[in-house]
Design a protein around this motif. Sequence first.
Motif, PDB file in Angstrom:
ATOM      1  N   ALA A  78       0.815  -1.221   0.000  1.00 20.61           N
ATOM      2  CA  ALA A  78       0.000   0.000   0.000  1.00 20.61           C
ATOM      3  C   ALA A  78       0.846   1.266   0.000  1.00 20.61           C
ATOM      4  CB  ALA A  78      -0.937   0.004   1.204  1.00 20.61           C
ATOM      5  N   ASP A  79       2.017   1.241   0.654  1.00 23.83           N
ATOM      6  CA  ASP A  79       2.888   2.421   0.631  1.00 23.83           C
ATOM      7  C   ASP A  79       3.564   2.588  -0.717  1.00 23.83           C
ATOM      8  OD1 ASP A  79       2.484   3.436   3.213  1.00 23.83           O
ATOM      9  OD2 ASP A  79       3.850   1.975   4.090  1.00 23.83           O
ATOM     10  N   ILE A  80       3.527   1.528  -1.540  1.00 26.48           N
ATOM     11  CA  ILE A  80       4.198   1.570  -2.837  1.00 26.48           C
ATOM     12  C   ILE A  80       3.209   1.923  -3.947  1.00 26.48           C
ATOM     13  CG2 ILE A  80       5.486   0.167  -4.510  1.00 26.48           C
ATOM     14  CD1 ILE A  80       6.359  -1.538  -2.028  1.00 26.48           C
ATOM     15  N   ILE A  81       2.060   1.258  -3.974  1.00 19.46           N
ATOM     16  CA  ILE A  81       1.091   1.479  -5.055  1.00 19.46           C
ATOM     17  C   ILE A  81      -0.115   2.291  -4.606  1.00 19.46           C
ATOM     18  CG2 ILE A  81       1.763  -0.647  -6.238  1.00 19.46           C
ATOM     19  CD1 ILE A  81      -0.740  -1.973  -5.087  1.00 19.46           C
ATOM     20  N   GLY A  82      -0.168   2.667  -3.330  1.00 14.33           N
ATOM     21  CA  GLY A  82      -1.283   3.448  -2.837  1.00 14.33           C
ATOM     22  C   GLY A  82      -2.394   2.591  -2.271  1.00 14.33           C
ATOM     23  N   ARG A  83      -3.429   3.261  -1.759  1.00 12.33           N
ATOM     24  CA  ARG A  83      -4.509   2.571  -1.057  1.00 12.33           C
ATOM     25  C   ARG A  83      -5.701   2.256  -1.962  1.00 12.33           C
ATOM     26  NH1 ARG A  83      -0.142   4.602   1.644  1.00 12.33           N
ATOM     27  NH2 ARG A  83      -0.604   5.854   3.474  1.00 12.33           N
ATOM     28  N   LYS A  84      -5.691   2.770  -3.174  1.00  8.14           N
ATOM     29  CA  LYS A  84      -6.865   2.742  -4.042  1.00  8.14           C
ATOM     30  C   LYS A  84      -7.191   1.336  -4.549  1.00  8.14           C
ATOM     31  CE  LYS A  84      -8.507   4.943  -8.322  1.00  8.14           C
ATOM     32  NZ  LYS A  84      -8.148   5.930  -9.376  1.00  8.14           N
ATOM     33  N   LEU A  85      -6.166   0.575  -4.976  1.00  3.25           N
ATOM     34  CA  LEU A  85      -6.400  -0.731  -5.584  1.00  3.25           C
ATOM     35  C   LEU A  85      -7.093  -1.691  -4.630  1.00  3.25           C
ATOM     36  CD1 LEU A  85      -6.030  -2.688  -7.957  1.00  3.25           C
ATOM     37  CD2 LEU A  85      -3.780  -3.283  -7.005  1.00  3.25           C
ATOM     38  N   ALA A  86      -6.633  -1.733  -3.376  1.00  2.00           N
ATOM     39  CA  ALA A  86      -7.238  -2.640  -2.404  1.00  2.00           C
ATOM     40  C   ALA A  86      -8.698  -2.271  -2.150  1.00  2.00           C
ATOM     41  CB  ALA A  86      -6.457  -2.602  -1.091  1.00  2.00           C
ATOM     42  N   PHE A  87      -8.980  -0.976  -2.070  1.00  2.00           N
ATOM     43  CA  PHE A  87     -10.350  -0.518  -1.843  1.00  2.00           C
ATOM     44  C   PHE A  87     -11.266  -1.022  -2.948  1.00  2.00           C
ATOM     45  CE2 PHE A  87     -13.845   2.478  -2.334  1.00  2.00           C
ATOM     46  CZ  PHE A  87     -14.277   2.670  -1.029  1.00  2.00           C
ATOM     47  N   ASN A  88     -10.796  -0.987  -4.183  1.00  2.00           N
ATOM     48  CA  ASN A  88     -11.649  -1.325  -5.321  1.00  2.00           C
ATOM     49  C   ASN A  88     -11.738  -2.819  -5.613  1.00  2.00           C
ATOM     50  OD1 ASN A  88     -12.333   1.345  -5.882  1.00  2.00           O
ATOM     51  ND2 ASN A  88     -10.553   1.666  -7.188  1.00  2.00           N
ATOM     52  N   SER A  89     -10.746  -3.603  -5.175  1.00  3.23           N
ATOM     53  CA  SER A  89     -10.685  -4.996  -5.638  1.00  3.23           C
ATOM     54  C   SER A  89     -10.826  -6.053  -4.549  1.00  3.23           C
ATOM     55  CB  SER A  89      -9.363  -5.231  -6.379  1.00  3.23           C
ATOM     56  OG  SER A  89      -8.259  -5.070  -5.497  1.00  3.23           O
ATOM     57  N   SER A  90     -10.477  -5.746  -3.297  1.00  4.28           N
ATOM     58  CA  SER A  90     -10.373  -6.808  -2.290  1.00  4.28           C
ATOM     59  C   SER A  90     -11.711  -7.502  -2.024  1.00  4.28           C
ATOM     60  CB  SER A  90      -9.795  -6.255  -0.982  1.00  4.28           C
ATOM     61  OG  SER A  90     -10.651  -5.283  -0.417  1.00  4.28           O
ATOM     62  N   LEU A  91     -12.814  -6.742  -2.010  1.00  6.69           N
ATOM     63  CA  LEU A  91     -14.105  -7.363  -1.717  1.00  6.69           C
ATOM     64  C   LEU A  91     -14.580  -8.253  -2.859  1.00  6.69           C
ATOM     65  CD1 LEU A  91     -16.178  -4.676   0.210  1.00  6.69           C
ATOM     66  CD2 LEU A  91     -14.422  -6.252   1.012  1.00  6.69           C
ATOM     67  N   PHE A  92     -14.247  -7.896  -4.109  1.00  3.61           N
ATOM     68  CA  PHE A  92     -14.590  -8.769  -5.233  1.00  3.61           C
ATOM     69  C   PHE A  92     -13.878 -10.116  -5.110  1.00  3.61           C
ATOM     70  CE2 PHE A  92     -16.045  -5.031  -7.769  1.00  3.61           C
ATOM     71  CZ  PHE A  92     -17.250  -5.565  -8.187  1.00  3.61           C
TER      72      PHE A  92
END
Length: 474
Positions: A78-92
């Motif tokens: 998350a410190d490398i690619i940011g917090r956005k990807l996990a927010f959008n993909s983890s629940l899927f």
Amino acid sequence: MALVNAAIDEISMTPFQWKLFAFNGFGYAVDSLLIVCQSIAQPGVDKEFGRSHKIIAGVSLASQIGLLAGAALWGFSADIIGRKLAFNSSLFICATFVLLAGGLPDYISFSTMVAIYSAGAGGNYVLDATNLLEFLPVSHTWLVTFMSIWWAVGYTITGLLAWAFMPNYSCPESSTHATCHRAQNWGWRYLHFTAGSLVLVMSVARLAFVRMSHTPRWLIAQNRDEEVLMVLEGIAKKYNSPFSLTIQHLESQGRVLHSERSHWSALRLRKHFASLFQTRMLTYSSLVIFANWFVIGMVTPLYFVFLPYYLASRGAKVHGDKGQYTKWRNYAVNQVAGLFGPIIAGVLVQTRVFGRRGTLAVGAGFTMVFMFGYTQIRTPSQNVGVSAAITAASNIYYGTIYAYTPEIPPSAHRPTRYGLCVVLNRVGGIIGVLVGSYADVETTAPLFVCAGLFGVLVLLSLSLPFETRGKRSV
């Protein structure tokens, strides 16, 4: 960071942050929902398929291994690619594999799916707490503590679903692997199908109602000043909030060193970890918080993952009832009681007397007392009441530690430290599952161990060097 924090305080609380509170809260709910989902399924799965290893609780172990992998993946990246990807993909990811898990035909394949969906959920509360904290004005940072109400909501939903499905669609308590067949054991499958559908709805809602951007503090750490201004100015304009920060203000502070290097460069990766031990006080703070998370990791599966077994065995001893209905009713009552813990924590953390550290100690202390009391129950009402009190008191502790942990480190390295905490938590969880597997959960011995561990947490909580009440995270 000071300029960005001042700009967020100037914008103040808007509907955008309230939406983040709700939709980041979904991640908390999914984390607890899925941990409980597999623990509820384990007794039924054991009876239908038989354990691959006669002693080790393989489903719970698979869950802890998956949670460990997820915490490392989401937390350290998350410190490398940011917090956005996990927010959008983890629940899927979670929804897909939870739905698949409900239809699997044997112990190994089910355990594999549990590991994968646990990995999807494993870093949720690392990123969700960070996302919310980095958009909040200082006047509303208490919401990070209160967001753990969603964690209790996840437990409650699963507890109620278990009460609905497990008594009616499970093999009798007296059945064995030889006599428990798929046709009479659909309860844990219905639980997974329903939970997976709920998670899928949550994941779609996240994308439909929140256009998530990178957090301003992460963008600052990447030297992307123009994007910081775009994000904050966009919020201010949309909600007619005052906003005076300019690009000149940001650029006048100079540049962040080494931001021209690749995100994955050895130097940048090393700095994310080294910064957690940069001074003697930061080193001490990191070590104590790591110890807190490791101990929680051991005690969580040792008590909560094996709670269905405890409730069944204690219920049988106090009034001879081994029925599925009573066991799962008591389980549901426990999870509903857990809703009160985060509410109490949200109030206590804002008081001068308790603050964050005092609230942690209060939650751990009351849990310890109730666990010692649980070893001495004699009546059905005591069984339900004391176990429910344990759940509520422990959620005071959990709700506070989830909020306190991201408040201490600087934003550029926040998920890295939180990720380390959760990795140690999952290592402790694996140890807890193994201890619980070899211990006799129908005796009080594991309860004495759990109570002792919460006593250790009281001391560790009071040993934390920083009190963050009323202070601004950086």
